[in-house]
Design an enzyme around this catalytic site. Sequence first.
Site, PDB file in Angstrom:
ATOM      1  N   ILE A 466      -0.594   4.607  -2.797  1.00  0.00           N
ATOM      2  CA  ILE A 466      -1.168   3.868  -3.922  1.00  0.00           C
ATOM      3  C   ILE A 466      -2.446   3.136  -3.507  1.00  0.00           C
ATOM      4  O   ILE A 466      -2.858   2.169  -4.140  1.00  0.00           O
ATOM      5  CB  ILE A 466      -0.128   2.917  -4.554  1.00  0.00           C
ATOM      6  CG1 ILE A 466       0.379   1.865  -3.560  1.00  0.00           C
ATOM      7  CG2 ILE A 466       1.047   3.717  -5.093  1.00  0.00           C
ATOM      8  CD1 ILE A 466       1.319   0.819  -4.202  1.00  0.00           C
ATOM      9  N   GLY A 467      -3.056   3.652  -2.429  1.00  0.00           N
ATOM     10  CA  GLY A 467      -4.280   3.052  -1.921  1.00  0.00           C
ATOM     11  C   GLY A 467      -4.071   2.382  -0.584  1.00  0.00           C
ATOM     12  O   GLY A 467      -5.013   1.873   0.037  1.00  0.00           O
ATOM     13  N   GLY A 509       7.892   1.510   1.733  1.00  0.00           N
ATOM     14  CA  GLY A 509       7.489   2.900   1.590  1.00  0.00           C
ATOM     15  C   GLY A 509       7.217   3.580   2.917  1.00  0.00           C
ATOM     16  O   GLY A 509       7.960   4.475   3.329  1.00  0.00           O
ATOM     17  N   ASN A 592      -1.526   2.142  11.823  1.00  0.00           N
ATOM     18  CA  ASN A 592      -2.968   2.398  11.734  1.00  0.00           C
ATOM     19  C   ASN A 592      -3.688   1.067  11.559  1.00  0.00           C
ATOM     20  O   ASN A 592      -3.737   0.523  10.454  1.00  0.00           O
ATOM     21  CB  ASN A 592      -3.241   3.322  10.539  1.00  0.00           C
ATOM     22  CG  ASN A 592      -4.712   3.700  10.424  1.00  0.00           C
ATOM     23  OD1 ASN A 592      -5.564   3.221  11.194  1.00  0.00           O
ATOM     24  ND2 ASN A 592      -5.022   4.553   9.464  1.00  0.00           N
ATOM     25  N   THR A 595      -6.243   0.638   8.391  1.00  0.00           N
ATOM     26  CA  THR A 595      -5.712   0.454   7.042  1.00  0.00           C
ATOM     27  C   THR A 595      -4.754  -0.733   6.984  1.00  0.00           C
ATOM     28  O   THR A 595      -4.630  -1.379   5.944  1.00  0.00           O
ATOM     29  CB  THR A 595      -5.012   1.740   6.549  1.00  0.00           C
ATOM     30  OG1 THR A 595      -4.136   2.196   7.566  1.00  0.00           O
ATOM     31  CG2 THR A 595      -6.035   2.806   6.210  1.00  0.00           C
ATOM     32  N   GLY A 664       3.184  -4.156   3.378  1.00  0.00           N
ATOM     33  CA  GLY A 664       2.594  -4.094   2.037  1.00  0.00           C
ATOM     34  C   GLY A 664       2.378  -5.441   1.393  1.00  0.00           C
ATOM     35  O   GLY A 664       1.418  -5.644   0.655  1.00  0.00           O
ATOM     36  N   GLU A 665       3.283  -6.372   1.610  1.00  0.00           N
ATOM     37  CA  GLU A 665       3.265  -7.583   0.799  1.00  0.00           C
ATOM     38  C   GLU A 665       3.045  -8.876   1.566  1.00  0.00           C
ATOM     39  O   GLU A 665       2.610  -9.877   0.993  1.00  0.00           O
ATOM     40  CB  GLU A 665       4.567  -7.644  -0.011  1.00  0.00           C
ATOM     41  CG  GLU A 665       4.545  -6.555  -1.070  1.00  0.00           C
ATOM     42  CD  GLU A 665       5.898  -6.200  -1.644  1.00  0.00           C
ATOM     43  OE1 GLU A 665       6.205  -6.676  -2.731  1.00  0.00           O
ATOM     44  OE2 GLU A 665       6.650  -5.434  -0.997  1.00  0.00           O
TER      45      GLU A 665
HETATM   46 MO1  MOS Z   1       5.744  -3.926  -4.793  1.00  0.00          MO
HETATM   47  S1  MOS Z   1       5.623  -5.654  -5.923  1.00  0.00           S
HETATM   48  O1  MOS Z   1       7.334  -3.928  -4.292  1.00  0.00           O
HETATM   49  O2  MOS Z   1       5.346  -2.639  -5.769  1.00  0.00           O
END
Ligand code: MOS
Length: 704
Positions: A466-467, A509, A592, A595, A664-665
């Site tokens: 998703i980028g 992911g 990486n 990124t 990711g978060e």
């Molecule tokens: Mo994220 S808020 O778990 O897509």
Amino acid sequence: MTTVTRGAVGTAHTRVEGRDKVTGAARYAAEIPFAELAHGWLVLSTVARGRVRSVESDAALAMPGVLAVLHHGNAPRVDTDYVGLMGMSPDPSIALFQQERVAHLGWPVALVVAETSEQAREAAESLVVHYDQEPHDVAFSAERQSEAYALDGHMPGVVEKGDLEDRLAASAVVLDAEYTTPEEYHNPMEPHAATALWEGGRLEVVDSNQGTTWIAGELANLFSLDPASVRVRSEHVGGGFGSKGVRAHQVAAVMAATVLQRPVRVVMTRRQMFSLTGYRSPTAQRVRLGADADGRLRVLEHQSLNQTSSVHEFVEPSAAAGRSMYGAEAHHTASRIVRLDVPTPTWMRAPGEAPGSFALESAFDELAERCGIDPIELRLRNEPEVGPVSGLPFSSRNLAACFQEGARRFGWADRDPRPGVRREGRWLLGTGTAAASFPAGAMPSSAAVTAEADGTFTVRINAADIGTGARTALTVVAADALEVPTDRVRVRIGDSDLGPAMFAGGSMGTRSWAWAVTTAAAELRQSLAPGADIPAEGITVRSNTAEAVGALAQKERHSFGAQFAEVAVDPATGEVRVRRMLGVFAAGRIVNPLTARNQLVGGMIWGISMALHEEAVRDRTSGGLYGADLAGYHVAAHADIPHIEADWVDDPDPDDPVGIKGIGEIGIVGAAAAVANAVWHATGVRHRNLPIRPDRVLMAGGDA
Ligand code: MOS
């Protein structure tokens, strides 16, 4: 063939699809051509609560190119009586046109389909819909706590350990403070868009989403289809942030394609996204901390309230973060909801942790001030040995290392703790810090790796990039597992026919997919006899990590981080400028660095934006937002963002084949608190309500 191998994991790689993206060769969902394509345009309600009395479709149907008007009177039926993601029933908001009820302003009431997008839009905008309007209530505030209730979603709503009042009485220092965060939006650059068509008895959907296994499963359930007869593809995605799950556009496209028996595309407008794709609920939070004079916690109480819609219960689990962060003899945390006539909120980058860390990490800074202890030292004194509530061991917990490294690089040791004493011309200067944490999990996924006759390898995994750079990360992981250079590996993703896999969410992911890819690749490498001929169709090994992931021992599994910010505040204008920011993370093995740094810095920028800019204001009269667009919704621009550094300490996950935890978060977690704490250090004024707008800085005589 040369097989010069090196460890690719841990070295910088530009995105494997980067050239396609910058040259325009990479096509996004709404750009992929289809023969005989028709276009659907959603019509949204102009009332916030009530019933659709009638939809005057005749006039629209007479307009040029119009093929159909779908609404509650004629749309195909869908089934929402199933168990969806995380064991929850689906949000009825996606059951389009099933009944007359309107649950919020901007609720889908019709879809106009025409030969061209312009014709569909023209007819949709002229479509007359009559409503029986009812009084609505969109007034969120801390006072709604009296109507609030908790429920157990994917985590318990309320967790209580120890006697709160007794331990408060035993505390030398008590902090009791209330914090609020506003309604916030996560509009990705690429709007939600889907094309649906029936081909050879199968439903095909080309979409922009965070996981095609997920979307295909939802569509099969909604339309009562055999899961094998649904294929969803989503090759390139221009951002998701939690908003790109099953939404009105896919459901509307499938309905229209079914009725018309031709391909139909539905693209959301930016404005429609503000009522159809979810958002972060506003929160009202109360934190009570009780401590000994030396800062050791006796009490941690964190109560959070968020709004949800009248049709679905979504909990923003803001109070949950403290359960793994800090120990206390009395430890009470509760996330509650109140139902209003608003769209259902949803996951938005670091759901729970982002607003929750603003309150808890601000409160820690306030406690440090009262105890006269350095805020980093306060956190180090409260480092737990095991999960403070669960009693489980941590898989690894390197928060202290993040603070030590961050403090060294940021120059924290020279900091004068007194607030409001540093001036530079018209500016007051200050620094602040905050801790970050985010759960590190893995979910079952399947992968296939093929040794091709030409000496290359093809990896098939239904990942979603998703980028984030997931496709590149998986290329790197596969190359190492196969012990070949990355240019001999190609990775196919974004197609539900590739087999079941985790979606891009929950920071899980890349870790989940990498696990499946590593497993299949390692097995393939072992099965290949050196020098043996490979048949034309190649040799393929498949993996499924359900068993391995299921066997993971019960532990507290988290990433951690330390955020540092320096701000300048102009007390005459109320302007706050962030001058520099540093985040140091312990977030597993970094696949990486290029990124990964993007991902972490992106989260930190969002944290600055959350601290200073972002606020969607709901108009109580109409029930909708003021300025539901990216002109009215203020986000940090380039000029707002200073030098930001993100780095990490060594922290491989001991139970993951690659050592990944997921990044990711966590970049956004604690970032807003670090900024708010720096504003206090600059000015001596606490800002407990986000965003810290110039008017709030100006109006703050004492506490804001
Ligand atoms: Mo994220 S808020 O778990 O897509």
